[in-house]
Design a protein around this motif. Structure first.
Motif, short mmCIF file in Angstrom:
data_model
loop_
_atom_site.label_atom_id
_atom_site.label_comp_id
_atom_site.label_asym_id
_atom_site.label_seq_id
_atom_site.Cartn_x
_atom_site.Cartn_y
_atom_site.Cartn_z
N TYR A 123 1.32 10.65 -5.91
CA TYR A 123 2.07 9.39 -5.93
C TYR A 123 1.12 8.20 -6.06
O TYR A 123 -0.07 8.29 -5.73
CB TYR A 123 2.88 9.23 -4.65
N SER A 124 1.66 7.10 -6.48
CA SER A 124 0.88 5.86 -6.50
C SER A 124 0.79 5.31 -5.08
O SER A 124 1.56 5.68 -4.19
CB SER A 124 1.53 4.82 -7.42
N ASP B 23 4.13 3.55 -4.24
CA ASP B 23 5.23 4.46 -3.92
C ASP B 23 5.04 5.14 -2.57
O ASP B 23 6.00 5.37 -1.84
CB ASP B 23 5.36 5.52 -5.02
N THR B 24 3.80 5.46 -2.26
CA THR B 24 3.52 6.11 -0.98
C THR B 24 3.85 5.19 0.19
O THR B 24 4.49 5.60 1.16
CB THR B 24 2.04 6.55 -0.90
N VAL B 25 3.42 3.94 0.09
CA VAL B 25 3.68 2.99 1.16
C VAL B 25 5.18 2.68 1.24
O VAL B 25 5.73 2.50 2.33
CB VAL B 25 2.86 1.70 0.97
N MET B 26 5.86 2.66 0.10
CA MET B 26 7.30 2.41 0.08
C MET B 26 8.07 3.50 0.84
O MET B 26 9.17 3.24 1.35
CB MET B 26 7.79 2.31 -1.36
N GLU C 246 -2.40 -0.94 -5.97
CA GLU C 246 -1.01 -0.52 -5.95
C GLU C 246 -0.68 0.58 -6.98
O GLU C 246 0.12 1.48 -6.70
CB GLU C 246 -0.08 -1.73 -6.19
N GLU C 247 -1.29 0.52 -8.14
CA GLU C 247 -0.97 1.49 -9.20
C GLU C 247 -1.90 2.70 -9.19
O GLU C 247 -1.68 3.65 -9.95
CB GLU C 247 -1.02 0.80 -10.57
N ARG C 248 -2.92 2.67 -8.35
CA ARG C 248 -3.81 3.82 -8.25
C ARG C 248 -3.07 5.00 -7.64
O ARG C 248 -2.19 4.84 -6.80
CB ARG C 248 -5.03 3.47 -7.37
N THR C 249 -3.44 6.21 -8.05
CA THR C 249 -2.80 7.39 -7.48
C THR C 249 -3.62 7.92 -6.32
O THR C 249 -4.82 7.69 -6.22
CB THR C 249 -2.65 8.49 -8.54
N VAL D 39 -4.08 4.12 3.08
CA VAL D 39 -2.74 4.14 2.46
C VAL D 39 -1.71 4.65 3.46
O VAL D 39 -0.62 4.07 3.62
CB VAL D 39 -2.73 5.01 1.19
N TYR D 40 -2.05 5.73 4.15
CA TYR D 40 -1.10 6.30 5.11
C TYR D 40 -0.88 5.36 6.31
O TYR D 40 0.23 5.31 6.86
CB TYR D 40 -1.60 7.66 5.59
N LEU D 41 -1.91 4.62 6.68
CA LEU D 41 -1.73 3.62 7.73
C LEU D 41 -0.81 2.50 7.24
O LEU D 41 0.07 2.04 7.98
CB LEU D 41 -3.08 3.05 8.16
N ALA D 42 -0.99 2.11 5.98
CA ALA D 42 -0.12 1.08 5.41
C ALA D 42 1.33 1.55 5.40
O ALA D 42 2.25 0.77 5.65
CB ALA D 42 -0.58 0.74 3.99
N ARG D 43 1.54 2.83 5.10
CA ARG D 43 2.91 3.36 5.11
C ARG D 43 3.52 3.24 6.51
O ARG D 43 4.70 2.89 6.66
CB ARG D 43 2.89 4.84 4.68
N ALA D 44 2.72 3.50 7.53
CA ALA D 44 3.21 3.35 8.91
C ALA D 44 3.51 1.90 9.24
O ALA D 44 4.50 1.59 9.91
CB ALA D 44 2.18 3.92 9.89
N LEU D 45 2.67 0.98 8.74
CA LEU D 45 2.91 -0.45 8.99
C LEU D 45 4.19 -0.91 8.29
O LEU D 45 4.96 -1.71 8.84
CB LEU D 45 1.72 -1.27 8.51
N ALA D 46 4.42 -0.40 7.09
CA ALA D 46 5.64 -0.76 6.35
C ALA D 46 6.88 -0.27 7.07
O ALA D 46 7.98 -0.81 6.88
CB ALA D 46 5.58 -0.19 4.94
N GLN D 47 6.74 0.71 7.90
CA GLN D 47 7.86 1.28 8.64
C GLN D 47 8.38 0.31 9.70
O GLN D 47 9.51 0.43 10.17
CB GLN D 47 7.40 2.59 9.31
#
Length: 399
Positions: free
Chosen positions: A90-91, A94-97, A131-134, A146-154
């Motif tokens: 995923y990009s 998309d992962t953070v989303m 953002e567009e990097r995979t 990236v995974y930390l950003a996904r948690a923050l977006a939560q």
């Protein structure tokens, strides 16, 4: 509050831990530490509702976490694993989303609020422009962010992280932990598993140390003691107080012996003045002893860490007659006695007086000519040292 109550977990007939109680408070940065295999990750997964305990309960804001619907729980708690599995490339965007899933409806339509939350999370972890990097094009440290950003977006009230500094260089270790500290200051409950004891000491408001299947808890100064660390890790380490931050700092001790340890060397010190001598003699293969030393003195810690026999006294107490007699027993068996450049006063004068009971030629004194400068015994210590030098005691060679 997130609470684990009387938790136990094991595999078959093997119990990993039991009777565990842990609390994560809003506005606090809580850290779990402990040796490999102690159960840190397992406990974190249980608290996140991803793994059921053998017995015990987990409550999230007074509600049983395993009874909460998945989306409800995801709005309240985010979890970042140590090694998130990258199933598809995923990009970053998309992962953070994916962190916005708990807020999306049946069709999964993304709103402006979702976009703003993702944008902010990516910027917060320093990945703006990625953002567009995979995921597979990123380094391990970049993926971790990236995974930390996904948690923050939560936008959850509680964030649980397993080794959030894994794969990160020193700059981003400090940056990420500082970010988590800031989030705690803003009211979020942060719980992280860390291996680095010094980072844990610096950032944690509260520590939980796994030790023999139990938890030792409290502030860093109460948890990160020589005794606790040795009990948990079965390895010696020096615990010194940071001169500016007033927090414990952990220094591992590695001794490479060059002989068989048959020579017995007793070292008289205190206040950290004998640490380098102990290490030097130990590295040269001596079987060392030390004392009389007050418990928790830095030289006491060093001696304990090196496995030395220690004649000890209670903290801040003068040398008792009992300790003095024990000292005489030990130094009479020594092949060599080294006197570190420690100040001598009424409380530790017996360490010097004991030297009068042994053969002067096996006594080595560090900078004996400066004894008068560190003599607070009314001149008694200086007199003894000068007398010993005249009788054959030697100057200890400086490294």
């Amino acid at each position: 509050m997130l609470k684990g109550l009387n938790l136990a977990y094991g595999y078959g007939n093997i119990t990993l831990f039991e009777g565990i109680n842990i609390e994560v408070h809003p506005g606090k940065f809580t850290v779990i530490i402990g040796p490999n295999g102690a159960g840190k990750t397992t406990l974190l997964k249980i608290l996140a509702g991803l793994l059921k305990p053998k017995y015990g309960t987990v409550q999230l804001n007074e509600k049983e976490i395993f009874l909460l619907p998945a989306k409800v729980r995801a709005r309240m708690l985010a979890y970042v694993s140590q090694e998130p599995e990258t199933l598809r490339d995923y990009s970053v965007w998309d992962t953070v989303m994916m962190g916005r899933y708990p807020y999306q409806g049946f069709l999964g339509l993304e709103t402006n609020k979702d976009f703003q939350a993702v944008k902010k999370a990516i910027e917060t972890v320093g990945l703006a422009g990625y953002e567009e990097r995979t995921l597979l094009s990123l380094s391990g440290g970049e993926r971790q962010r990236v995974y930390l950003a996904r948690a923050l977006a939560q936008e959850a009230d509680y964030i649980l992280l397993d080794e959030p500094t894994n794969h990160l260089d020193l700059f981003y270790q400090v940056k990420i932990l500082s970010l988590l500290k800031d989030l705690a200051a803003q009211g979020k409950g942060i719980l992280a598993v860390l291996h680095d004891l010094n980072l844990a000491s610096f950032f944690a408001d509260k520590l939980y140390l796994f030790s023999a299947g139990k938890l030792i808890t409290g502030e860093a100064k109460n948890v990160l003691t020589f005794e606790n660390i040795y009990k948990a890790y079965q390895e010696p380490a020096l615990v010194v107080n940071h001169p500016v931050l007033n927090i414990p700092q952990i220094l591992p001790l590695i001794v490479n012996r060059v002989s068989d340890g048959k020579k017995k060397v007793h070292i008289i010190g205190g206040g950290g003045m004998a640490g380098s001598i102990m290490l030097r003699e130990s590295q040269q293969g001596a079987k060392i002893s030390a004392g009389v030393l007050n418990k928790s003195d830095s030289d006491w810690q060093t001696a304990k860490a090196l496995g030395a026999e220690v004649v000890e006294e209670e903290p801040f107490s003068p040398i008792s007659e009992e300790s003095y007699q024990r000292l005489l027993e030990v130094i009479k068996k020594a092949d060599k006695i080294v006197v570190a450049p420690v100040p001598i006063g009424p409380g530790n004068l017996k360490n010097i007086e004991a030297l009068l009971e042994v053969e002067p030629k096996k006594i080595f004194i560090v900078k004996p000519e400066e004894m008068e400068k560190r003599d607070y015994s009314g001149g008694r210590a200086t007199y003894i040292v000068n007398s010993l030098i005249k009788a054959g005691a030697q100057r200890y060679p400086e490294a």
